[in-house]
Design a protein around this motif. Sequence first.
Motif, mmCIF file in Angstrom:
data_model
loop_
_atom_site.group_PDB
_atom_site.id
_atom_site.type_symbol
_atom_site.label_atom_id
_atom_site.label_comp_id
_atom_site.label_asym_id
_atom_site.label_seq_id
_atom_site.Cartn_x
_atom_site.Cartn_y
_atom_site.Cartn_z
ATOM 1 N N PHE A 1 7.302 13.004 -3.788
ATOM 2 C CA PHE A 1 6.254 12.530 -4.684
ATOM 3 C C PHE A 1 5.173 13.593 -4.763
ATOM 4 C CE2 PHE A 1 2.061 10.635 -5.303
ATOM 5 C CZ PHE A 1 2.257 10.016 -6.525
ATOM 6 N N LEU A 2 4.684 13.838 -5.963
ATOM 7 C CA LEU A 2 3.624 14.808 -6.183
ATOM 8 C C LEU A 2 2.540 14.159 -7.036
ATOM 9 C CD1 LEU A 2 2.645 17.773 -5.928
ATOM 10 C CD2 LEU A 2 3.825 18.204 -8.078
ATOM 11 N N LYS A 3 1.328 14.186 -6.542
ATOM 12 C CA LYS A 3 0.204 13.675 -7.324
ATOM 13 C C LYS A 3 -0.166 14.749 -8.337
ATOM 14 C CE LYS A 3 -4.129 11.271 -6.836
ATOM 15 N NZ LYS A 3 -5.115 10.742 -5.920
ATOM 16 N N CYS A 4 -0.071 14.430 -9.628
ATOM 17 C CA CYS A 4 -0.375 15.405 -10.666
ATOM 18 C C CYS A 4 -0.883 14.700 -11.920
ATOM 19 C CB CYS A 4 0.842 16.264 -10.982
ATOM 20 S SG CYS A 4 2.187 15.370 -11.736
ATOM 21 N N ASP A 5 -1.486 15.475 -12.795
ATOM 22 C CA ASP A 5 -2.069 14.977 -14.031
ATOM 23 C C ASP A 5 -1.296 15.576 -15.207
ATOM 24 O OD1 ASP A 5 -3.636 14.221 -16.166
ATOM 25 O OD2 ASP A 5 -5.484 15.119 -15.407
ATOM 26 N N VAL A 6 -0.623 14.735 -15.984
ATOM 27 C CA VAL A 6 0.198 15.239 -17.093
ATOM 28 C C VAL A 6 -0.640 15.825 -18.225
ATOM 29 C CG1 VAL A 6 2.151 13.724 -16.624
ATOM 30 C CG2 VAL A 6 0.393 12.997 -18.230
ATOM 31 N N THR A 7 -1.948 15.602 -18.204
ATOM 32 C CA THR A 7 -2.803 16.183 -19.246
ATOM 33 C C THR A 7 -3.285 17.583 -18.885
ATOM 34 O OG1 THR A 7 -4.839 15.204 -18.372
ATOM 35 C CG2 THR A 7 -3.583 13.885 -19.961
ATOM 36 N N ASN A 8 -2.943 18.044 -17.696
ATOM 37 C CA ASN A 8 -3.316 19.387 -17.250
ATOM 38 C C ASN A 8 -2.143 20.335 -17.517
ATOM 39 O OD1 ASN A 8 -3.721 21.743 -15.705
ATOM 40 N ND2 ASN A 8 -5.006 20.635 -14.247
ATOM 41 N N TYR A 9 -2.230 21.088 -18.611
ATOM 42 C CA TYR A 9 -1.125 21.936 -19.042
ATOM 43 C C TYR A 9 -0.737 22.970 -17.987
ATOM 44 C CZ TYR A 9 1.697 25.191 -21.713
ATOM 45 O OH TYR A 9 2.710 26.002 -22.131
ATOM 46 N N GLY A 10 -1.704 23.598 -17.364
ATOM 47 C CA GLY A 10 -1.417 24.603 -16.343
ATOM 48 C C GLY A 10 -0.650 24.022 -15.169
ATOM 49 N N GLU A 11 -1.047 22.844 -14.760
ATOM 50 C CA GLU A 11 -0.377 22.164 -13.653
ATOM 51 C C GLU A 11 1.077 21.834 -14.028
ATOM 52 O OE1 GLU A 11 -1.201 18.217 -10.907
ATOM 53 O OE2 GLU A 11 -2.792 18.967 -12.208
ATOM 54 N N LEU A 12 1.279 21.353 -15.250
ATOM 55 C CA LEU A 12 2.627 21.029 -15.712
ATOM 56 C C LEU A 12 3.502 22.267 -15.846
ATOM 57 C CD1 LEU A 12 2.134 18.292 -18.448
ATOM 58 C CD2 LEU A 12 2.845 18.039 -16.079
ATOM 59 N N GLN A 13 2.927 23.317 -16.368
ATOM 60 C CA GLN A 13 3.676 24.560 -16.538
ATOM 61 C C GLN A 13 4.160 25.087 -15.183
ATOM 62 O OE1 GLN A 13 1.412 27.761 -18.290
ATOM 63 N NE2 GLN A 13 3.226 28.532 -19.334
ATOM 64 N N SER A 14 3.292 25.051 -14.202
ATOM 65 C CA SER A 14 3.647 25.485 -12.855
ATOM 66 C C SER A 14 4.720 24.576 -12.254
ATOM 67 C CB SER A 14 2.398 25.492 -11.981
ATOM 68 O OG SER A 14 2.720 25.829 -10.668
ATOM 69 N N LEU A 15 4.558 23.284 -12.419
ATOM 70 C CA LEU A 15 5.513 22.311 -11.894
ATOM 71 C C LEU A 15 6.903 22.524 -12.505
ATOM 72 C CD1 LEU A 15 6.268 19.726 -10.355
ATOM 73 C CD2 LEU A 15 5.371 18.435 -12.286
ATOM 74 N N MET A 16 6.962 22.679 -13.814
ATOM 75 C CA MET A 16 8.250 22.874 -14.493
ATOM 76 C C MET A 16 8.903 24.179 -14.061
ATOM 77 S SD MET A 16 8.710 20.194 -16.253
ATOM 78 C CE MET A 16 9.772 20.384 -17.656
ATOM 79 N N SER A 17 8.105 25.206 -13.882
ATOM 80 C CA SER A 17 8.615 26.506 -13.466
ATOM 81 C C SER A 17 9.157 26.459 -12.030
ATOM 82 C CB SER A 17 7.508 27.545 -13.575
ATOM 83 O OG SER A 17 7.930 28.785 -13.095
ATOM 84 N N ASP A 18 8.463 25.751 -11.159
ATOM 85 C CA ASP A 18 8.866 25.670 -9.752
ATOM 86 C C ASP A 18 10.055 24.729 -9.531
ATOM 87 O OD1 ASP A 18 6.815 27.400 -9.145
ATOM 88 O OD2 ASP A 18 5.476 25.838 -8.386
ATOM 89 N N TYR A 19 10.017 23.552 -10.134
ATOM 90 C CA TYR A 19 11.047 22.532 -9.876
ATOM 91 C C TYR A 19 12.285 22.731 -10.753
ATOM 92 C CZ TYR A 19 13.112 17.997 -8.836
ATOM 93 O OH TYR A 19 13.961 17.003 -8.436
ATOM 94 N N ARG A 20 12.113 23.221 -11.951
ATOM 95 C CA ARG A 20 13.201 23.476 -12.905
ATOM 96 C C ARG A 20 14.127 22.263 -13.067
ATOM 97 N NH1 ARG A 20 15.002 29.400 -13.382
ATOM 98 N NH2 ARG A 20 16.422 28.162 -14.602
ATOM 99 N N PRO A 21 13.584 21.141 -13.561
ATOM 100 C CA PRO A 21 14.398 19.931 -13.691
ATOM 101 C C PRO A 21 15.459 20.056 -14.790
ATOM 102 C CG PRO A 21 12.297 19.609 -14.767
ATOM 103 C CD PRO A 21 12.227 20.943 -14.072
#
Length: 75
Positions: free
Chosen positions: A48-68
């Motif tokens: 589980f990761l606490k994150c905000d989907v409205t934060n583009y930078g956070e999402l970009q990093s998450l997608m790059s790291d996790y690569r779902p």
Amino acid sequence: MISRVLVFGSSGFIGSNTIQGLIDQGHSVLGCDIKEPWKPERFSDHDFLKCDVTNYGELQSLMSDYRPHFVYNFS
């Protein structure tokens, strides 16, 4: 085939039940939400990761790291 699945809105009823179904099918799941899970015991089988989907930078990093392979958005 085991897939990496990212679930936004994972702390709610629909998200947490979707995650349980995915885990039961053998997928690797990362749940993300802005708030803590309403049933924390459901999060023992996955990350589980606490994150905000409205934060583009956070999402970009998450997608790059996790690569779902798949993304569910219940937020």
